[in-house]
Design an enzyme around this catalytic site. Structure first.
Site, PDB file in Angstrom:
ATOM      1  N   ASP A 106     -26.908  27.548  10.201  1.00 34.32           N
ATOM      2  CA  ASP A 106     -26.609  27.764  11.620  1.00 34.32           C
ATOM      3  C   ASP A 106     -26.022  29.164  11.765  1.00 34.32           C
ATOM      4  O   ASP A 106     -25.804  29.862  10.773  1.00 34.32           O
ATOM      5  CB  ASP A 106     -25.663  26.691  12.175  1.00 34.32           C
ATOM      6  CG  ASP A 106     -24.346  26.618  11.414  1.00 34.32           C
ATOM      7  OD1 ASP A 106     -23.924  27.647  10.825  1.00 34.32           O
ATOM      8  OD2 ASP A 106     -23.726  25.551  11.399  1.00 34.32           O
ATOM      9  N   GLY A 123       0.781  -1.226   0.000  1.00 30.49           N
ATOM     10  CA  GLY A 123       0.000   0.000   0.000  1.00 30.49           C
ATOM     11  C   GLY A 123       0.812   1.276   0.000  1.00 30.49           C
ATOM     12  O   GLY A 123       0.256   2.364  -0.127  1.00 30.49           O
ATOM     13  N   LYS A 129     -30.857  26.211  16.024  1.00 32.03           N
ATOM     14  CA  LYS A 129     -31.087  24.877  16.573  1.00 32.03           C
ATOM     15  C   LYS A 129     -30.577  24.821  18.007  1.00 32.03           C
ATOM     16  O   LYS A 129     -29.520  25.365  18.318  1.00 32.03           O
ATOM     17  CB  LYS A 129     -30.376  23.810  15.739  1.00 32.03           C
ATOM     18  CG  LYS A 129     -30.865  23.710  14.301  1.00 32.03           C
ATOM     19  CD  LYS A 129     -30.078  22.672  13.530  1.00 32.03           C
ATOM     20  CE  LYS A 129     -30.518  22.598  12.079  1.00 32.03           C
ATOM     21  NZ  LYS A 129     -29.716  21.634  11.301  1.00 32.03           N
TER      22      LYS A 129
END
Length: 326
Positions: free
Chosen positions: A183, A51, A206
């Site tokens: 937000d 890898g 919220k």
């Protein structure tokens, strides 16, 4: 205004300008070099059996001004390692200057210690890029603009807002548009888009737990009754926030909802969430490529290649880049 200021030479073939692409977004890189009138530099990115990444630069770059196109998008850690290894290879090949073009800067959301014993990973990535040998960073819409301060090298943060706004202005919204911040932290971004569209803004307030699935109290600050709402954000990841915002807006009287963002991360259940939502259209840029399964009819992708190619041209020609920030 932006298009009038844009000046990209017809060709850079045979010049000391070199543009390379790694694996994160080769389509965008190809668009950029076509705008510049040149070709992508030749390099190969391979993996060993375990890898490990191996990069070979397959042409001379000695004394050149090199630009490497690599958003650090999925797979994030591999994209970052490819970029770091490429920077090291260029540095050892005696280039004049290494400019990294990172349309999407990963780990930018980890820009502070929100809780005890947390890392500031946005700073760590900046350290790695500098230590590897980069001389300049060109990026787009950082999650937190102050991330530029994590670097001790020049950082040009380009903005997708003009591109998104120009597209939205082609829509026949009449005068019943409201731009919505999902937000309180997105209020500045919403106000900038609203100024361009000559529209008012609203904010979704919220309260309660931030855990996904947890019920939160939602209030809309601003008038959205009977209006077309346009939600603006920098990143859409799982799409949970934008879809719940869409429902709240419609439940509170909005006529229809559009959404737009710069960086379509779109991980996990994002595409399913968007498909099942009442979002009429999601407008994004190609800072991150969309895989085939993400190319659904609700998503419109706009190109940032002309903006990035203009920035590259101006940096190479030592011309002001500031006009691109307007």
């Amino acid at each position: 205004m932006l298009q009038e200021e844009t000046v990209v030479p017809n060709t850079y073939k045979g010049s000391k300008l070199k543009v390379f692409s790694l694996n994160a977004n080769p389509e965008l890189a190809q668009e950029i070099v076509e705008n510049l009138g040149t070709e992508l530099g030749k390099c190969s990115v391979k993996k060993f059996s375990d890898g490990e990444i191996q990069i070979n630069i397959e042409e001379s770059v000695r004394g050149c001004d090199v630009f490497v196109i690599q958003p650090t998008s999925e797979p994030v850690n591999q994209s970052i390692m490819e970029l770091l290894i490429m920077i090291d290879a260029l540095k050892r090949a005696s280039v004049k200057c290494i400019n990294v073009v990172i349309p999407y800067y990963a780990y930018a959301r980890q820009d502070r210690k929100a809780q005890p014993r947390e890392p500031i990973t946005a700073k760590l990535i900046a350290n790695l890029i500098q230590k590897a040998g980069a001389d300049r960073v060109i990026t787009m819409d950082l999650h937190a603009p102050q991330t530029q301060g994590f670097f001790n090298i020049p950082v040009d943060q380009l903005l997708a807002m003009p591109i998104l706004a120009q597209y939205l202005l082609t829509k026949d919204f009449a005068n019943d548009v409201v731009v919505v911040a999902p937000d309180h932290g997105s209020t500045t971004r919403a106000r900038e888009l609203a100024d361009r569209l000559k529209a008012p803004i609203a904010i979704i307030d919220k309260r309660g737990s931030r855990e996904i699935g947890e019920k939160r109290e939602v209030n809309i600050v601003g008038n959205i009754e009977g209006k077309t709402a346009i939600i603006i954000d920098d990143i859409i990841d799982t799409a949970y926030r934008v879809t719940t915002a869409t429902k709240a807006l419609l439940d509170n009287g909005a006529k229809e909802v559009y959404a737009c963002c710069t960086h379509p991360v779109l991980s996990e259940m994002a595409i399913e969430n968007i498909s099942e939502s009442h979002i009429k259209e999601l407008i994004v840029t190609n800072s991150i490529p969309l895989t085939e399964e993400k190319k659904i009819s609700k998503i419109t992708q706009l190109t940032i290649a002309p903006l990035l190619s203009d920035a590259i041209s101006r940096v190479y020609e030592q011309k002001p880049v500031s006009v691109l920030f307007k």
